[in-house]
Design an enzyme around this catalytic site. Structure first.
Site, PDB file in Angstrom:
ATOM      1  N   LYS A 179       0.892  -1.174   0.000  1.00 36.75           N
ATOM      2  CA  LYS A 179       0.000   0.000   0.000  1.00 36.75           C
ATOM      3  C   LYS A 179       0.925   1.217   0.000  1.00 36.75           C
ATOM      4  O   LYS A 179       1.084   1.904   1.008  1.00 36.75           O
ATOM      5  CB  LYS A 179      -0.901  -0.049   1.238  1.00 36.75           C
ATOM      6  CG  LYS A 179      -2.097   0.857   1.173  1.00 36.75           C
ATOM      7  CD  LYS A 179      -3.071   0.550   2.309  1.00 36.75           C
ATOM      8  CE  LYS A 179      -4.087   1.639   2.502  1.00 36.75           C
ATOM      9  NZ  LYS A 179      -4.933   1.912   1.344  1.00 36.75           N
TER      10      LYS A 179
HETATM   11  N1  PPE Z   1      -7.777  -1.390  -2.628  1.00 41.73           N
HETATM   12  C1  PPE Z   1      -7.180  -0.179  -2.512  1.00 41.73           C
HETATM   13  C2  PPE Z   1      -6.469   0.365  -3.690  1.00 41.73           C
HETATM   14  C3  PPE Z   1      -7.267   0.512  -1.314  1.00 41.73           C
HETATM   15  O1  PPE Z   1      -6.662   1.709  -1.216  1.00 41.73           O
HETATM   16  C4  PPE Z   1      -7.958  -0.034  -0.227  1.00 41.73           C
HETATM   17  C5  PPE Z   1      -8.082   0.716   1.065  1.00 41.73           C
HETATM   18  C6  PPE Z   1      -8.565  -1.309  -0.387  1.00 41.73           C
HETATM   19  C7  PPE Z   1      -8.427  -1.950  -1.599  1.00 41.73           C
HETATM   20  C8  PPE Z   1      -9.271  -1.986   0.736  1.00 41.73           C
HETATM   21  O2  PPE Z   1      -8.362  -2.427   1.722  1.00 41.73           O
HETATM   22  P1  PPE Z   1      -8.783  -2.554   3.256  1.00 41.73           P
HETATM   23  O3  PPE Z   1      -8.954  -1.193   3.789  1.00 41.73           O
HETATM   24  O4  PPE Z   1      -7.657  -3.286   3.874  1.00 41.73           O
HETATM   25  O5  PPE Z   1     -10.044  -3.321   3.285  1.00 41.73           O
HETATM   26  N2  PPE Z   1      -8.179   2.111   0.918  1.00 41.73           N
HETATM   27  C9  PPE Z   1      -7.900   2.961   2.039  1.00 41.73           C
HETATM   28  C10 PPE Z   1      -7.649   4.384   1.643  1.00 41.73           C
HETATM   29  C11 PPE Z   1      -8.814   5.259   1.444  1.00 41.73           C
HETATM   30  C12 PPE Z   1      -8.416   6.690   1.176  1.00 41.73           C
HETATM   31  O6  PPE Z   1      -9.180   7.391   0.505  1.00 41.73           O
HETATM   32  O7  PPE Z   1      -7.370   7.135   1.659  1.00 41.73           O
HETATM   33  C13 PPE Z   1      -8.941   2.797   3.129  1.00 41.73           C
HETATM   34  O8  PPE Z   1     -10.037   2.318   2.880  1.00 41.73           O
HETATM   35  O9  PPE Z   1      -8.627   3.138   4.268  1.00 41.73           O
END
Ligand code: PPE
Length: 309
Positions: A160
């Site tokens: 990430k």
């Molecule tokens: N894909 C991406 C690209 C992503 O950034 C997130 C989280 C997810 C999937 C889902 O992952 P999880 O949170 O572990 O279920 N995105 C984060 C960032 C949001 C933002 O705008 O900043 C979040 O949901 O916290």
């Protein structure tokens, strides 16, 4: 909406006042995007405020740092403790979002990142419904982005990493400018990867299907993982399968998952209604069950909660 300041930001071991939490313009990560972050939520439970799956998030942060070859200056336990310390110092309440960020600091300049000091900061703020109350209640309108998600040999999709979010940002702008709520992104092979900040699920004949993060070059979402466990515990079959965009057009139901977004129904993709365009019954059930689980209201998921008091 601008973030409402909270009293402190944890920076390299110190609690620094929000307005003082600055970096130098020569910070390496600002120039080259070399950093990684997490998004974590905390919820009010009967036993007080609890951070949802803190250890899994910190582990993913450590893994992102490992992929970037950043030498994390703190252990997993120390980082978990710092989160709890900051939550208490900021006296956070319901709707808390937590953002740890590891990055290359002010040191040498140039692309080579490993001579820069590695910095770690943690911020907390109150963050409401990610795509608005309406998105969560009625479902989001998605468009297939013209921007492809990363090829995992061009960008490490398991990380990430901050710089990787240029890709998400471009897709999000394109979708919002076109009048949609969110972007669906295809991988380099044309199969569905994920959304700009969420993983994606469809439901077909009562079965949940979501792309495998490694195969789809998507982030291995912690919410995706939570929903898989919740759905299986409720007796649903869940499969990892490759998907193309017409699988969403023709699905019975579709929803997105993410820490910030939680569970958001998808009303349509490219102006094709998913089902009748209303959030489906299984999506509703999972959305409710997730909302109860993160608040400690469902027995069996207590290992997901880190209490802050
Ligand atoms: N894909 C991406 C690209 C992503 O950034 C997130 C989280 C997810 C999937 C889902 O992952 P999880 O949170 O572990 O279920 N995105 C984060 C960032 C949001 C933002 O705008 O900043 C979040 O949901 O916290």
């Amino acid at each position: 909406m601008p973030v409402q300041p909270t009293p402190y930001i944890w920076m390299d071991g110190d609690l620094v006042e929000w307005d003082q939490a600055n970096v130098h313009i020569m910070t390496h990560a600002l120039h080259y995007g070399f950093g990684a972050f997490e998004g974590i939520r905390a919820y009010e439970t009967e036993r007080g405020l609890a951070i949802f799956r803190l250890r899994e998030h910190v582990r993913r942060l450590m893994n992102s740092a490992k992929i970037l070859m950043l030498d994390m200056p703190y252990s997993e336990d120390e980082i978990c403790a710092a989160h709890v310390e900051l939550m208490r110092a900021n006296n956070m309440g319901p709707g808390t979002y937590i953002r740890p960020l590891v990055y290359t600091g002010y040191g040498e300049t140039g692309i080579f990142p490993l001579t820069s000091p590695v910095r770690l900061a943690i911020a907390t703020w109150t963050w409401g419904a990610y795509l608005g109350e309406e998105g969560a209640a009625k479902g989001a309108r998605l468009m297939t982005s013209s921007w492809r998600r990363h090829d995992s040999n061009a960008m490490p999709t398991a990380a990430k990493a901050t710089g990787m979010y240029i890709n998400s940002g471009l897709a999000k702008v394109e979708a919002l400018r076109a009048g949609f709520d969110e972007a669906l992104m295809l991988g380099p092979d044309g199969r569905i990867s994920e959304c700009s900040g969420e993983n994606i699920f469809i439901i077909r004949g009562g079965v949940l299907i979501t792309p495998s993060p490694s195969e789809a070059g998507a982030l291995a979402g912690i919410t995706q993982d939570s929903i898989i466990r919740i759905a299986r515990d409720l007796g649903y079959e869940v499969r990892h399968e490759a998907m193309i965009r017409t699988d969403i057009y023709l699905a019975d139901e579709c929803f997105m998952t993410g820490t910030a977004a939680e569970v958001i129904p998808v009303a349509s993709l490219d102006d094709r209604l998913v089902g009748n365009g209303e959030p489906g019954p299984i999506t509703r059930e999972l959305q409710a069950r997730y909302s109860q689980s993160v608040r400690g209201q469902v027995p069996g998921y207590d290992d997901w909660l880190t209490y802050c008091n």
